[in-house]
Design an enzyme around this catalytic site. Structure first.
Site, PDB file in Angstrom:
ATOM      1  CG  HIS A  51      -1.907   1.096   1.292  1.00 19.55           C
ATOM      2  ND1 HIS A  51      -3.081   1.017   2.023  1.00 19.55           N
ATOM      3  CD2 HIS A  51      -1.909   2.336   0.734  1.00 19.55           C
ATOM      4  CE1 HIS A  51      -3.737   2.145   1.905  1.00 19.55           C
ATOM      5  NE2 HIS A  51      -3.040   2.976   1.141  1.00 19.55           N
ATOM      6  CG  HIS A  60      -7.558   3.536  -0.275  1.00 20.07           C
ATOM      7  ND1 HIS A  60      -6.879   2.968  -1.306  1.00 20.07           N
ATOM      8  CD2 HIS A  60      -6.643   4.286   0.416  1.00 20.07           C
ATOM      9  CE1 HIS A  60      -5.610   3.354  -1.263  1.00 20.07           C
ATOM     10  NE2 HIS A  60      -5.432   4.157  -0.226  1.00 20.07           N
ATOM     11  CG  HIS A  99      -1.200   6.300  -2.372  1.00 18.89           C
ATOM     12  ND1 HIS A  99      -2.352   6.143  -3.110  1.00 18.89           N
ATOM     13  CD2 HIS A  99      -1.490   5.825  -1.137  1.00 18.89           C
ATOM     14  CE1 HIS A  99      -3.286   5.592  -2.357  1.00 18.89           C
ATOM     15  NE2 HIS A  99      -2.785   5.389  -1.147  1.00 18.89           N
ATOM     16  CD  GLU A 101      -7.457   6.558   4.810  1.00 15.39           C
ATOM     17  OE1 GLU A 101      -8.004   6.589   3.696  1.00 15.39           O
ATOM     18  OE2 GLU A 101      -6.350   7.118   5.050  1.00 15.39           O
ATOM     19  CG  ASP A 143      -1.517   5.667   2.922  1.00  9.94           C
ATOM     20  OD1 ASP A 143      -1.801   5.453   1.737  1.00  9.94           O
ATOM     21  OD2 ASP A 143      -2.326   6.180   3.738  1.00  9.94           O
ATOM     22  CG  ASP A 144       0.101   8.958   0.794  1.00  9.00           C
ATOM     23  OD1 ASP A 144       0.181   8.921  -0.448  1.00  9.00           O
ATOM     24  OD2 ASP A 144      -0.926   8.647   1.421  1.00  9.00           O
TER      25      ASP A 144
HETATM   26  N1  ADE Z   1      -4.466   8.850  -1.591  1.00  6.66           N
HETATM   27  C1  ADE Z   1      -3.236   8.881  -1.087  1.00  6.66           C
HETATM   28  N2  ADE Z   1      -3.243   8.474   0.186  1.00  6.66           N
HETATM   29  C2  ADE Z   1      -4.518   8.157   0.488  1.00  6.66           C
HETATM   30  C3  ADE Z   1      -5.173   7.674   1.654  1.00  6.66           C
HETATM   31  N3  ADE Z   1      -4.521   7.428   2.794  1.00  6.66           N
HETATM   32  N4  ADE Z   1      -6.508   7.494   1.609  1.00  6.66           N
HETATM   33  C4  ADE Z   1      -7.167   7.750   0.484  1.00  6.66           C
HETATM   34  N5  ADE Z   1      -6.610   8.209  -0.629  1.00  6.66           N
HETATM   35  C5  ADE Z   1      -5.285   8.397  -0.627  1.00  6.66           C
HETATM   36 ZN    ZN Z   2      -3.637   4.845   0.614  1.00  6.24          ZN
END
Ligand code: ADE
Ligand code: ZN
Length: 345
Positions: free
Chosen positions: A19, A199, A21, A202, A280-281
């Site tokens: 996971h 997703h 991005h 969350e 994630d990011d």
């Molecule tokens: N795009 C990038 N990170 C995300 C996240 N945590 N939830 C939804 N969309 C995303």
């Molecule tokens: Zn994500």
């Protein structure tokens, strides 16, 4: 300070990332370098001022900044450089297999052709196989705040590149954009013979996880932490061995949980869920994959067995051929056994 023994194990184990991005790996330094290269003005004086803005109240407050930051990505080389920088960090983290999302609509929506973003990312992933020994999958993720028609049009543009795409995903603003909005799009994706993920759970309710499973027929749930609020859903996910790609540092930064010590990662394992740890990011959330594992180990006092379970789950959940999966799982067992022998002596 000496290294905690379980941290030493974390550092030694081969790992997956499921996971991630790629646009979320844009470090402030690279953002400024690309802004300069492309003549883009950023509304921040310097890297420190930009980093100081990474103080999010929820998912949307992050997404606003994240989409604005992506505007510095203009050329195929930019996307290559972004992806390569991530892959080098992944290698340093012991990641041997990564499955990454890219959001083509973030780029086509501002006039960057699909094949510019796709081409740069794909080339870096191909080079990583030979030069870094990292295998990968590329997941085209649709933006759920946009319409289903926009997603269908994006899929049409992607069709000539399908050989380089391994699956489809759904991300962006969750609340108010349930999976049911994308049933036709995902039916079309599935008809192409590729796996789908989404997703869900969350910020959104457990009902969105049910919808992702039943209406979109996804094979994995991204995040899914709110599934714990629904015992019937937990049972369904556990019995069907549906993987959940959990992102602990992300959940804290986006205020899903007030602090890491309150993250339900252990409860997820105890409930029999196939939970994995991911970043994630990472450029925005303060840590790449290994940092997520180390931070969870410290905050939740994870045992070696729990860490090994999470890492094993990653290989089980990965889209890897059975023989490769078995080889990595055997490596994990061997390293765990060596570590046990060393820490006993
Ligand atoms: N795009 C990038 N990170 C995300 C996240 N945590 N939830 C939804 N969309 C995303
Ligand atoms: Zn994500």
């Amino acid at each position: 300070m000496s290294l905690h023994p379980v941290d030493a194990l974390i550092r030694r184990l081969p790992k997956t990332e499921l996971h991630l991005h790629i646009e979320g790996t844009l470090e402030p330094e690279l953002m400024f370098a690309l802004a300069k290269r492309n003549g883009v003005a950023l509304p921040y004086a310097d890297v420190d001022a930009l980093r100081a803005a990474y103080d999010f109240s929820d998912l949307q407050s992050f997404l606003d900044l994240y989409y604005a930051g992506a505007d510095v990505l203009r050329t195929r080389q930019d996307f290559y450089d972004l992806t390569w920088a991530y892959l080098e960090r992944a290698q340093a983290d012991g990641i041997v297999h990564t499955e990454i999302f890219f959001d083509p609509q973030t780029h086509t929506g501002r006039g960057i052709p699909f094949d510019v973003a796709f081409g740069g990312i794909r080339q870096a992933l191909d080079d990583a196989r030979s030069r870094l020994g990292i295998s990968s999958r590329l997941i085209l993720s649709f933006l759920r705040h946009l319409s289903e028609e926009d997603g269908l049009a994006t899929l049409e543009v992607a069709l000539p590149h399908l050989a380089g795409i391994d699956g489809f995903g759904l991300d962006s603003s969750e609340r108010g954009h349930p999976p049911s909005k994308f049933q036709r799009l995902f039916a079309r994706c599935r008809s192409l013979g590729l796996p789908c993920v989404a997703h869900a759970g969350e910020e959104g309710p457990p009902a969105y996880v049910w919808e992702a499973l039943d209406l979109l027929q996804v094979v994995r749930i991204d995040h899914g932490v709110r599934s714990l609020e629904d015992l019937g859903l937990v049972q369904r996910l556990a019995e069907a061995r549906v993987p959940l790609t959990v992102c602990p540092l992300s959940n804290v930064r986006l205020k899903v949980y007030p602090q890491l010590a309150m993250h339900p990662l252990r409860q997820m394992l105890q409930a029999g869920l196939l939970a994995t740890v991911n970043s994630d990011d990472p450029a925005y959330f303060g840590g790449y994959l290994q940092e997520n594992l180390l931070a969870c180990r410290a905050a939740l006092d994870l045992s070696a067995d729990e860490v090994v379970r999470l890492v094993r789950n990653g290989f089980e959940a990965a889209w890897l051929p059975a023989a490769e999966q078995a080889r990595w799982l055997a490596d994990v067992e061997r390293i765990h056994a060596d570590w046990q022998a060393g820490s006993a002596g």
